[in-house]
Write a protein that holds these residues in place. Structure first.
Motif, PDB file in Angstrom:
ATOM      1  N   GLU A 140       0.793  -1.346   0.167  1.00  0.00           N
ATOM      2  CA  GLU A 140      -0.200  -0.127   0.019  1.00  0.00           C
ATOM      3  C   GLU A 140       0.332   1.058  -0.035  1.00  0.00           C
ATOM      4  O   GLU A 140       0.266   2.174   0.025  1.00  0.00           O
ATOM      5  CB  GLU A 140      -0.756  -0.176   1.295  1.00  0.00           C
ATOM      6  CG  GLU A 140      -1.903  -0.677   1.285  1.00  0.00           C
ATOM      7  CD  GLU A 140      -2.865  -0.650   2.403  1.00  0.00           C
ATOM      8  OE1 GLU A 140      -2.643  -0.427   3.455  1.00  0.00           O
ATOM      9  OE2 GLU A 140      -4.140  -2.036   2.390  1.00  0.00           O
ATOM     10  N   VAL A 141       2.500   1.241   0.018  1.00  0.00           N
ATOM     11  CA  VAL A 141       2.842   2.146  -0.005  1.00  0.00           C
ATOM     12  C   VAL A 141       3.446   2.524  -1.259  1.00  0.00           C
ATOM     13  O   VAL A 141       3.420   1.731  -1.898  1.00  0.00           O
ATOM     14  CB  VAL A 141       4.593   1.953   0.659  1.00  0.00           C
ATOM     15  CG1 VAL A 141       5.232   2.908   1.079  1.00  0.00           C
ATOM     16  CG2 VAL A 141       3.984   1.529   2.273  1.00  0.00           C
ATOM     17  N   PHE A 143       7.429   7.087  -1.976  1.00  0.00           N
ATOM     18  CA  PHE A 143       7.521   7.836  -1.045  1.00  0.00           C
ATOM     19  C   PHE A 143       9.325   7.437  -0.653  1.00  0.00           C
ATOM     20  O   PHE A 143       9.542   6.227  -0.896  1.00  0.00           O
ATOM     21  CB  PHE A 143       6.616   6.290   0.222  1.00  0.00           C
ATOM     22  CG  PHE A 143       6.838   6.973   1.483  1.00  0.00           C
ATOM     23  CD1 PHE A 143       6.028   8.233   1.408  1.00  0.00           C
ATOM     24  CD2 PHE A 143       7.515   5.676   2.237  1.00  0.00           C
ATOM     25  CE1 PHE A 143       6.272   7.598   3.418  1.00  0.00           C
ATOM     26  CE2 PHE A 143       7.871   6.250   3.468  1.00  0.00           C
ATOM     27  CZ  PHE A 143       7.212   6.947   4.659  1.00  0.00           C
ATOM     28  N   GLU A 144       9.654   8.631   0.088  1.00  0.00           N
ATOM     29  CA  GLU A 144      11.077   8.927   0.525  1.00  0.00           C
ATOM     30  C   GLU A 144      11.246   8.689   1.983  1.00  0.00           C
ATOM     31  O   GLU A 144      10.623   9.797   2.206  1.00  0.00           O
ATOM     32  CB  GLU A 144      11.738   9.961  -0.144  1.00  0.00           C
ATOM     33  CG  GLU A 144      12.762   9.846   0.401  1.00  0.00           C
ATOM     34  CD  GLU A 144      14.042  10.733  -0.037  1.00  0.00           C
ATOM     35  OE1 GLU A 144      15.183  12.126   0.050  1.00  0.00           O
ATOM     36  OE2 GLU A 144      13.300  11.823  -1.238  1.00  0.00           O
TER      37      GLU A 144
END
Length: 56
Positions: A24-25, A29-30
């Motif tokens: 789900e990420v 995204f960092e």
């Protein structure tokens, strides 16, 4: 024998939950933004001003 089955079910459920969360990420995204060298130096100076030696 029953304890082994319960532990196995718990491990599998944990694996499935972790896999679902990871999927789900978003791709962009960092997790931890990288700090600039200037920011690191200022933090070291701040620690030195407070009397705390950096751990190495």
């Amino acid at each position: 024998m029953i304890r082994l089955l319960i532990v196995g079910l718990f491990a599998y459920a944990t694996y499935r939950f972790a896999k679902k969360v990871i999927d789900e990420v978003p791709d962009g995204f960092e997790p931890l933004p990288l700090q600039d060298d200037d920011e690191r130096r200022s933090l070291r100076r701040q620690s030195a001003a407070m009397g705390a030696e950096p751990r190495r």
